[in-house]
Write a protein that holds these residues in place. Structure first.
Motif, PDB file in Angstrom:
ATOM      1  N   GLN A   1       9.288  -4.657   4.566  1.00 27.67           N
ATOM      2  CA  GLN A   1      10.622  -4.075   4.661  1.00 27.67           C
ATOM      3  C   GLN A   1      11.620  -4.827   3.790  1.00 27.67           C
ATOM      4  N   SER A   2      11.527  -6.164   3.786  1.00 23.58           N
ATOM      5  CA  SER A   2      12.464  -6.975   3.002  1.00 23.58           C
ATOM      6  C   SER A   2      12.128  -6.971   1.518  1.00 23.58           C
ATOM      7  N   LEU A   3      10.846  -7.048   1.210  1.00 21.91           N
ATOM      8  CA  LEU A   3      10.386  -7.106  -0.183  1.00 21.91           C
ATOM      9  C   LEU A   3       9.246  -6.102  -0.366  1.00 21.91           C
ATOM     10  N   PRO A   4       9.547  -4.813  -0.387  1.00 22.38           N
ATOM     11  CA  PRO A   4       8.481  -3.801  -0.481  1.00 22.38           C
ATOM     12  C   PRO A   4       7.630  -3.915  -1.732  1.00 22.38           C
ATOM     13  N   SER A   5       8.167  -4.528  -2.778  1.00 25.35           N
ATOM     14  CA  SER A   5       7.374  -4.704  -3.995  1.00 25.35           C
ATOM     15  C   SER A   5       6.143  -5.563  -3.736  1.00 25.35           C
ATOM     16  N   THR A   6       6.181  -6.401  -2.690  1.00 26.06           N
ATOM     17  CA  THR A   6       5.038  -7.260  -2.357  1.00 26.06           C
ATOM     18  C   THR A   6       3.787  -6.439  -2.105  1.00 26.06           C
ATOM     19  N   PHE A   7       3.941  -5.324  -1.394  1.00 25.75           N
ATOM     20  CA  PHE A   7       2.788  -4.472  -1.085  1.00 25.75           C
ATOM     21  C   PHE A   7       2.117  -3.991  -2.363  1.00 25.75           C
ATOM     22  N   PHE A   8       2.900  -3.546  -3.322  1.00 22.36           N
ATOM     23  CA  PHE A   8       2.324  -3.002  -4.552  1.00 22.36           C
ATOM     24  C   PHE A   8       1.732  -4.101  -5.429  1.00 22.36           C
ATOM     25  N   GLU A   9       2.286  -5.301  -5.343  1.00 23.43           N
ATOM     26  CA  GLU A   9       1.664  -6.429  -6.033  1.00 23.43           C
ATOM     27  C   GLU A   9       0.289  -6.727  -5.443  1.00 23.43           C
ATOM     28  N   LEU A  10       0.176  -6.612  -4.124  1.00 23.23           N
ATOM     29  CA  LEU A  10      -1.096  -6.897  -3.459  1.00 23.23           C
ATOM     30  C   LEU A  10      -2.194  -5.932  -3.895  1.00 23.23           C
ATOM     31  N   ILE A  11      -1.826  -4.698  -4.229  1.00 25.79           N
ATOM     32  CA  ILE A  11      -2.839  -3.701  -4.617  1.00 25.79           C
ATOM     33  C   ILE A  11      -2.863  -3.497  -6.133  1.00 25.79           C
ATOM     34  N   ASN A  12      -2.307  -4.491  -6.850  1.00 24.75           N
ATOM     35  CA  ASN A  12      -2.342  -4.482  -8.324  1.00 24.75           C
ATOM     36  C   ASN A  12      -1.659  -3.262  -8.933  1.00 24.75           C
TER      37      ASN A  12
ATOM     38  N   ILE B   1      -5.540  -5.621   5.278  1.00 26.36           N
ATOM     39  CA  ILE B   1      -5.288  -7.029   4.958  1.00 26.36           C
ATOM     40  C   ILE B   1      -5.983  -7.906   5.994  1.00 26.36           C
ATOM     41  N   PHE B   2      -6.939  -8.712   5.520  1.00 21.80           N
ATOM     42  CA  PHE B   2      -7.670  -9.664   6.358  1.00 21.80           C
ATOM     43  C   PHE B   2      -7.284 -11.086   5.948  1.00 21.80           C
ATOM     44  N   PRO B   3      -7.370 -12.060   6.860  1.00 19.82           N
ATOM     45  CA  PRO B   3      -7.151 -13.453   6.440  1.00 19.82           C
ATOM     46  C   PRO B   3      -8.273 -13.947   5.528  1.00 19.82           C
ATOM     47  N   ASN B   4      -9.505 -13.480   5.793  1.00 18.45           N
ATOM     48  CA  ASN B   4     -10.667 -13.866   4.989  1.00 18.45           C
ATOM     49  C   ASN B   4     -11.794 -12.867   5.275  1.00 18.45           C
ATOM     50  N   ARG B   5     -12.887 -12.975   4.543  1.00 18.92           N
ATOM     51  CA  ARG B   5     -13.992 -12.022   4.672  1.00 18.92           C
ATOM     52  C   ARG B   5     -14.728 -12.141   6.011  1.00 18.92           C
TER      53      ARG B   5
ATOM     54  N   VAL C   1      -9.717   3.103  -0.715  1.00 22.91           N
ATOM     55  CA  VAL C   1      -9.482   2.045   0.270  1.00 22.91           C
ATOM     56  C   VAL C   1      -9.516   0.686  -0.418  1.00 22.91           C
ATOM     57  N   THR C   2      -8.490  -0.117  -0.170  1.00 21.32           N
ATOM     58  CA  THR C   2      -8.397  -1.462  -0.739  1.00 21.32           C
ATOM     59  C   THR C   2      -8.432  -2.484   0.389  1.00 21.32           C
ATOM     60  N   ARG C   3      -9.356  -3.429   0.293  1.00 19.47           N
ATOM     61  CA  ARG C   3      -9.423  -4.515   1.266  1.00 19.47           C
ATOM     62  C   ARG C   3      -8.952  -5.806   0.593  1.00 19.47           C
ATOM     63  N   ILE C   4      -7.982  -6.465   1.238  1.00 22.00           N
ATOM     64  CA  ILE C   4      -7.363  -7.674   0.685  1.00 22.00           C
ATOM     65  C   ILE C   4      -7.690  -8.852   1.592  1.00 22.00           C
ATOM     66  N   TYR C   5      -8.163  -9.945   0.992  1.00 22.44           N
ATOM     67  CA  TYR C   5      -8.477 -11.169   1.727  1.00 22.44           C
ATOM     68  C   TYR C   5      -7.488 -12.248   1.283  1.00 22.44           C
ATOM     69  N   LEU C   6      -6.651 -12.687   2.205  1.00 23.57           N
ATOM     70  CA  LEU C   6      -5.535 -13.556   1.842  1.00 23.57           C
ATOM     71  C   LEU C   6      -5.978 -14.874   1.223  1.00 23.57           C
ATOM     72  N   ASP C   7      -7.120 -15.404   1.665  1.00 23.12           N
ATOM     73  CA  ASP C   7      -7.549 -16.681   1.115  1.00 23.12           C
ATOM     74  C   ASP C   7      -8.021 -16.567  -0.331  1.00 23.12           C
ATOM     75  N   GLU C   8      -8.063 -15.351  -0.859  1.00 22.49           N
ATOM     76  CA  GLU C   8      -8.463 -15.155  -2.250  1.00 22.49           C
ATOM     77  C   GLU C   8      -7.276 -14.805  -3.144  1.00 22.49           C
ATOM     78  N   LEU C   9      -6.066 -14.887  -2.615  1.00 23.11           N
ATOM     79  CA  LEU C   9      -4.884 -14.528  -3.384  1.00 23.11           C
ATOM     80  C   LEU C   9      -4.508 -15.564  -4.435  1.00 23.11           C
ATOM     81  N   THR C  10      -5.184 -16.703  -4.417  1.00 17.33           N
ATOM     82  CA  THR C  10      -4.893 -17.723  -5.426  1.00 17.33           C
ATOM     83  C   THR C  10      -5.163 -17.205  -6.824  1.00 17.33           C
ATOM     84  N   ALA C  11      -5.914 -16.113  -6.917  1.00 17.94           N
ATOM     85  CA  ALA C  11      -6.207 -15.527  -8.235  1.00 17.94           C
ATOM     86  C   ALA C  11      -4.968 -14.927  -8.868  1.00 17.94           C
ATOM     87  N   ILE C  12      -3.931 -14.658  -8.059  1.00 20.49           N
ATOM     88  CA  ILE C  12      -2.681 -14.127  -8.604  1.00 20.49           C
ATOM     89  C   ILE C  12      -1.909 -15.284  -9.204  1.00 20.49           C
TER      90      ILE C  12
END
Length: 285
Positions: A30-41, A116-120, A139-150
């Protein structure tokens, strides 16, 4: 996307206290909606074409909390689900909810699901019936511990990372995010919202965090927006003293020191000489 239908689903984060990760993520979106689209590239600018909200299917008496609804029929609807605990029936429930909504709505948009999962290791839902969907771009599955790639992370992405940041470095990371918000966000209301969001994440991750430690992280103006400040000075006594005579200001100095502010910060906030603040800070014999 949390769906309530006669029972309530609660997502838990393994921390000293229960972290309601779905509500945290929804506040970020809600505060930073652009975050969602960054997460899905996707381009962050795409957020301008969407409204993040919840949708209700009255016929079936359930509500889907995490939905990005586009302002044009050419763009897909995105369903966002946060899942922080293992659940064998997760995917069956997820797709049942999505298809029920698509069946009842009059919208003709295409759709996409984002989980969005914390990890696999938490991704334990039975997938046999849904292999084609899960292997498709739908369907896009996001694992937060792998976000270091950004590489170049925004404030929103860094806030997301903070949710799974190790406790030993969470405070340092939070300070970095707050400082970035001060530098990059001009709108004062949005800046306060980000600071409150970071505080909320820290309170859940580090429930033993003291007022002194919280005070070191925020300046006086930002500290006034935090839950700690509002709980301790809910009566408004401090506010009145800050605006009153010098005697009243001197009485607040021990309280401000207890919140972790430095002599310099207190002097600047109260409009007093630093030496006066130091003298007032000395314990009375």
């Amino acid at each position: 996307m949390s769906v309530r239908q006669t029972r309530k689903y609660t997502h838990k984060f393994h921390a000293p206290t229960t972290l309601k990760t779905d509500s945290i993520f929804y506040r970020i979106f809600q505060s930073l909606p652009s975050t969602f689209f960054e997460l899905i590239n996707q381009p962050a600018s795409l957020a301008q074409a969407y409204q993040f909200s919840s949708v209700e299917v009255k016929q079936l008496a359930f509500r889907i909390d995490g939905v990005f609804l586009p302002n044009t029929s050419e763009l897909p609807i995105y369903f966002a689900e946060v899942q922080f605990q293992p659940d064998k029936k997760f995917y069956s429930r997820l797709f049942a909810e999505i298809f029920n909504y698509l069946d009842k709505t009059e919208l003709i948009n295409n759709w996409g699901g984002v989980v969005i999962f914390p990890n696999r290791s938490v991704d334990t839902g039975a997938t046999e019936r849904y292999t084609e969907l899960l292997n498709s771009p739908r369907v896009t599955r996001i694992y937060l511990d792998e976000l270091t790639a950004i590489a170049a992370s925004s404030i929103g992405i860094e806030a997301v990372k903070l949710i799974i940041e190790p406790e030993s470095t969470a405070t340092t990371k939070a300070i970095e995010i707050v400082n970035s918000a001060r530098q990059q966000i001009i709108d004062a209301a949005q800046q306060r919202e980000i600071i409150q969001l970071i505080e909320t994440i820290l309170i859940y991750k580090l429930p033993r965090l003291s007022r002194e430690e919280m005070g070191k992280m925020f300046g006086l103006n930002e500290l006034k927006q935090t839950r700690f400040y509002q709980e301790v000075f809910a009566e408004g006594k401090l506010e009145g003293k800050l605006e009153g005579k010098e005697e009243g200001k001197l009485e607040t100095i021990p309280q401000l020191l207890a919140l972790g502010l430095s002599i310099q910060q207190i002097a600047q906030a109260l409009g007093l000489d630093e030496q006066v603040v130091r003298q007032a800070a000395q314990p009375k014999l």
